[in-house]
Design a protein around this motif. Sequence first.
Motif, PDB file in Angstrom:
ATOM      1  N   ASP A   1       0.837  -1.208   0.000  1.00  0.00           N
ATOM      2  CA  ASP A   1       0.000   0.000   0.000  1.00  0.00           C
ATOM      3  C   ASP A   1       0.870   1.256   0.000  1.00  0.00           C
ATOM      4  O   ASP A   1       0.551   2.251  -0.673  1.00  0.00           O
TER       5      ASP A   1
ATOM      6  N   GLU B   1       2.143   1.801  -3.470  1.00  0.00           N
ATOM      7  CA  GLU B   1       1.055   2.305  -4.307  1.00  0.00           C
ATOM      8  C   GLU B   1       0.775   3.777  -4.005  1.00  0.00           C
ATOM      9  O   GLU B   1       0.504   4.569  -4.909  1.00  0.00           O
TER      10      GLU B   1
ATOM     11  N   LYS C   1       7.587  -1.562  -9.227  1.00  0.00           N
ATOM     12  CA  LYS C   1       6.635  -0.508  -9.580  1.00  0.00           C
ATOM     13  C   LYS C   1       7.256   0.876  -9.477  1.00  0.00           C
ATOM     14  O   LYS C   1       6.724   1.831 -10.051  1.00  0.00           O
TER      15      LYS C   1
END
Length: 762
Positions: free
Chosen positions: A431, A434, A514
């Motif tokens: 999280d 992200e 990411k």
Amino acid sequence: MDSSTFSSISRGSSLGDSSELDAHLTLSDKLKPFKTSHFDPDAYITSKCYTMNEKEIRHLCSNLVDLKKASAEEMRKSVYANYGAFIRTSKEISDLEGQLLSMRNLLSTQAAFVHSLAEGVGLDSLSSDEEDSCLEDHTSQQNIHLSKMENWLVEFLDTLEVLLAEKRVDEALAALDEGEKIVEEANQRKSLNTSSLLSFQTAITEQRQKLADQLAETMSLSSIRGVELRSAVLALKKLGDGPRAHTLLLNSHQQRLHTSIQSFRSSNALCGRAYTTTISQLVFSTIAQAVNDSMLAFGEEPAYSSELVTWTVKQTETLALHLKRHVLVSSAASGSLRVAAECVQVCLGYCSLLEARGLSLSSVLLRLFRPFIEQTFSDSLKKIEQSSAAVAAADDWCLVYPVGTRPVSGSNASQPKLSSSAHKFSSMVQDFVEDTGPLESFKMDNLTLEGMLKVFNSYVNLLINALPGSTENENLEGFGNKIVRIAETEAQQIALLANASLLADEILPRAALKLMPFQQQTNNRSLETPRKGHSDRQNRVPEQREIKRRLQRAVDRLRDSFCRQHALDLIFTEDGETQLCAQMYTNLDSYAYEPEWFPSPIFQELYVRLTRIASIATDMFVGRERFATVLLIRLSETVILWLSNDQNFWEEIESGPHPLGPLGLQQFYLDMEFVMLFCSQGRYLSRSLHQVIKDIIDRAIQALYATGIDPQSVLPEDEWFAEVGQIAIKMLSGKANFGNVERNPVTSPTSSSIYSHGSNLD
């Protein structure tokens, strides 16, 4: 351009020269060839492209584009850096223009006064009759003309009063222009004396100032709208008061913006992203409208452009402070990095729409938001650490699938089995990654990776403190003495290693992927389905390898703590006495009988423990057997290295009161061969472990040789050690059956020797 200049440019710092680009030249150095007065662009391009192939030309074009972007960015930074100087200079110029205008008016007044004095000087002697007659005629004509001008002025002023009262600005401007034209013509014809001329000029100037004040008052009204505002600005500019008109224009937009925000806040209860969207839209749409109005009325005049940019920067700073106070503070208090990131993303999105109009305000927002974002970033990391520690205090260290999922065959990577604290840590880190996605403009990728590595190290510290005996000696970094549930059983302890290894090998690297640039992500997609003939090592980018290396370093700390704890359990008793001492070998030769040959108890226990750990690890490390193998290798090496480095042990063996004898050497040789045998069969005999065992065997042989005994004369053949070792492995593993075999003092040990050493054959 002469040949020397041309050759110097050809050899100089060119954009197509990759060697100079690699030298990290500054932008100023790269532009030196283009600053020469004899620079010929056609000759330069010809010299560069004459011998180039298509690939080199493309490379040159790419470098030219990069240099163009760098030059534009450098110019933009220079302009923003000198805004203050621009503004001060513009204001000083405006003040100077006003002073020059006042000086010109004063000089004109003085010149007219001197001229009137010159006209009043007495003429040469004329007859008094002629003089009186002429004077009377001139006075009469002048009075008639003055009477007409006075009547015109009265009518003119009455007309202006009506136009101003009815706010017919355009007609009033036209009337003022006409009046100034008439007065100017009268001045050129010398049809008015100085006092009358000054009186007329003063009257027109007063009416002009009255109209300007009326326009300024109208522009200050909160009810004024776009068309009326722009008309007033243009009219005030025509009256010669451009700086005042521009300032009032910006003040009007600011006042309307303030009213809109106050109205919105009193009538809405929005928060977070919705609130940020509405406020940002209000602010940046107002800035855009102000830019349009300014450009329409004043164009790109430097003084007005500088004031406009200063005003837009001020409004942007006000917006940033407003969002900090009403959005970011609450998100920071709750530790929500996502809300703060979305707020910044929305604000930057609206800000980017102004770049097409020549306003780049994103740097202002980034400068103001960055400290707050970094603080929220740090608070989010602390929240991960604290939440993980809280869950670890009650973790039973049993590996389970995530809540709400079912185990699917072949899907261990997507549905990992972890303990409760590891699941919590994994979800919070993902999280966190992200949430930092919208913060791309802040270039916080490296900071995010460092934060992820930091919290992983903190979690590994939790796991280390969960090992028995670790909490008394090691403290959690940044936590003090937190309560962590101890992993009592070997299965629970190996579960700690499973948590750390799975996080470090799969979950965290996927999350870190990411954060890498788009091109690196594209390249790394091949990691999931590598082509035949290409290893995973070849496909990884250096950044990913570095991340995995640092993650693995933390896992190694946990594994070393695990091995050290188990090695100490083997070597020392609960009372602190050692079970691996020199006397277990030196005392054998003092007995009156030959011992029954079997591995020493400590190495029997080492084999049993390694076998048990291997069985547990095989079940837990499905698909990652390599980690289980390394764990067994490390545990074996820890015990043997302790023996190799124990100076007290070797002092007793080599120079103690009872040096090592033939039977002691044979037992020591058997123990070491036994370790190599079961490590080899379990496939966790490393080269370094094999070499260390060989070295300490040689050292023991040399100790016996120093006593004057030939070691080769007392040691049996290697097959004997292998046979005894195989028998020991079968007996310890429960696979041996010696019921029908005749026992032999050398090759058939009794069952009692499994737990004792040196017992009688009968």
